[in-house]
Enzyme design. Structure first.
Site, PDB file in Angstrom:
ATOM      1  N   ARG A 115      34.816  23.401  61.051  1.00  0.00           N
ATOM      2  CA  ARG A 115      34.447  22.357  61.848  1.00  0.00           C
ATOM      3  C   ARG A 115      34.859  23.015  63.314  1.00  0.00           C
ATOM      4  NH1 ARG A 115      31.931  20.149  58.943  1.00  0.00           N
ATOM      5  NH2 ARG A 115      32.341  18.188  58.098  1.00  0.00           N
TER       6      ARG A 115
ATOM      7  N   GLU B  80      30.742  26.418  76.953  1.00  0.00           N
ATOM      8  CA  GLU B  80      31.271  27.701  77.366  1.00  0.00           C
ATOM      9  C   GLU B  80      31.301  28.996  76.251  1.00  0.00           C
ATOM     10  OE1 GLU B  80      34.297  24.659  74.861  1.00  0.00           O
ATOM     11  OE2 GLU B  80      32.362  24.731  76.225  1.00  0.00           O
TER      12      GLU B  80
ATOM     13  N   HIS C  46      25.068  24.718  63.826  1.00  0.00           N
ATOM     14  CA  HIS C  46      25.511  24.126  62.322  1.00  0.00           C
ATOM     15  C   HIS C  46      24.493  24.148  61.305  1.00  0.00           C
ATOM     16  CE1 HIS C  46      27.729  20.192  61.167  1.00  0.00           C
ATOM     17  NE2 HIS C  46      28.081  21.542  60.553  1.00  0.00           N
TER      18      HIS C  46
END
Length: 392
Positions: free
Chosen positions: A231, A260, A272
């Site tokens: 996560r 970033e 993901h």
């Protein structure tokens, strides 16, 4: 006829396990009995009152308002372990990619396009800029030894790594599945101090958010490599970028893209991909469908994130009724079930009561068909959320 609504593309291998004589499945359907979902955002979705269960084809339920649905008597299922192999393989790839700069090397080699016969010589000359390290003999720290973490730990042992694991909530089944070579770390700081690589496999909660941050990075080895396929919120991006710049952390591999983190030579950022294999999607869908069918047809709850595990070992009595009752976990409620049924002259053939936090779930087998008046009397008991009869 049960009605199932799908909110995402669900594998046909799972949907094929719904008998079409008994189930209607569609993405747009009125008054569904249950919903199948993968990543669709349900947090602000208004559900029909007919919905009894949500089947999440995957492990994470951050896209589902679990607590609120529990208070409404909607059982939320997930499929822990169904995508474990896919995630495990991506973690192993992440360990290797963090060790050998093949992504950067490939990008550089591609820049040689058009140089023809010079390419072989230039490639040989330039390879010194892309030296990496072997993982054999290095120490991997695995935080969380559930279905995925245990598989990662075992696979790393087979690759010749030393493995230390940390999981204060380690289940007996998970412990039995671990290879004997996996060593237990008594504390996170112990794991941090020993590990050349760290991979995290815990859910994101208020307690685990920012698990990898300046406060914990300072306790790690210099040059540690961190892999996060669990996560995004488990890693504080600002802190880890500072650690990457200083060299305290050598590399970050993450499955959670963020502005970033992009275009940083020490970061490999993926979109993901953890469970993005057809095999994992099939496994999750098959498991979610089985959970929903068992619940709708038998009242069974397995792998729910808001209600307790509850399963009758005997079938519904012939000509009888199985009462599935969700209620608040307060004292005296179960006795009132018996009282209402006894007053209506119903014989209880079997009863099972389980609880989880502030919610409870009951399965009560009655050897005849329970009438509407009695069902309403059960629903009227203080603390009862809903009552669902299944008639044999």
């Amino acid at each position: 006829m049960y009605k199932i609504q799908t909110l995402d593309r669900i594998s046909s291998k799972g949907l094929d396990n719904f008998p079409r004589d008994d189930y209607e499945i569609a993405s747009e359907i009125l008054n569904p009995d249950a919903i199948l979902v993968r990543s669709h955002d349900m947090l602000s979705m208004e559900l029909a009152a007919s919905v009894k269960a949500i089947g999440r084809a995957g492990a994470g339920v951050n896209n589902i308002p679990v607590k609120e649905l529990g208070q409404k008597g909607v059982v939320v299922f997930n499929t822990p372990g169904a995508n474990a192999n896919a995630v495990k393989e991506l973690v192993l790839l992440g360990i290797l990619l963090s060790s050998r700069p093949v992504v950067a090397a490939n990008k550089w080699v591609n820049s040689l396009a058009g140089k023809g016969a010079e390419i072989a010589g230039l490639a040989e000359k330039g390879k010194k800029n892309y030296i990496g390290q072997e993982i054999k003999g290095k120490t991997l720290g695995v935080i969380g030894l559930g279905a995925i973490g245990a598989q990662v730990a075992n696979a790393a042992v087979e690759l010749g790594m030393n493995v230390v694991g940390y999981d204060p909530f380690l289940s007996i089944n998970a412990a039995w599945s671990l290879k004997s070579e996996v060593k237990n770390a008594e504390t996170l700081d112990t794991l941090f101090a020993k590990s050349d690589y760290i991979t995290v496999h815990v859910p994101e909660t208020p307690d685990t958010k920012g698990l990898i941050s300046a406060n914990t990075i300072k306790n790690m080895k210099d040059g540690v490599r961190i892999i996060n396929i669990a996560r995004g919120g488990l890693v504080n991006n600002e802190d880890i970028l500072q650690a990457l710049e200083s060299g305290k952390v050598a590399a970050l591999v993450t499955d959670f893209a963020a502005e970033e983190l992009l275009n940083n030579d020490k970061v490999i950022c993926m979109p993901h991909l953890g469970a993005s294999t057809p095999e994992a999607e099939d496994n999750c869908a098959v498991m979610a469908v089985k959970e929903l069918r068992d619940f709708l047809e038998q009242g069974t709850i397995v792998n729910s994130v808001n209600y307790p595990r509850c399963k009758m070992e005997t079938p519904i009595p012939a000509g009888g009724t199985r009462l599935c009752i969700c209620n608040k976990n307060v004292s005296g409620v179960v006795a009132k079930f018996s009282s209402v049924l006894g007053d209506a002259n119903y014989n209880i053939a079997g009863m099972l009561n389980q609880n989880k936090n502030d919610l409870a779930y009951n399965l009560i087998d009655v050897d005849s068909k329970v009438d509407e008046a009695t069902l309403k009397a059960l629903e009227a008991i203080e603390g009862v959320i809903n009552v669902r009869p299944i008639f044999a």
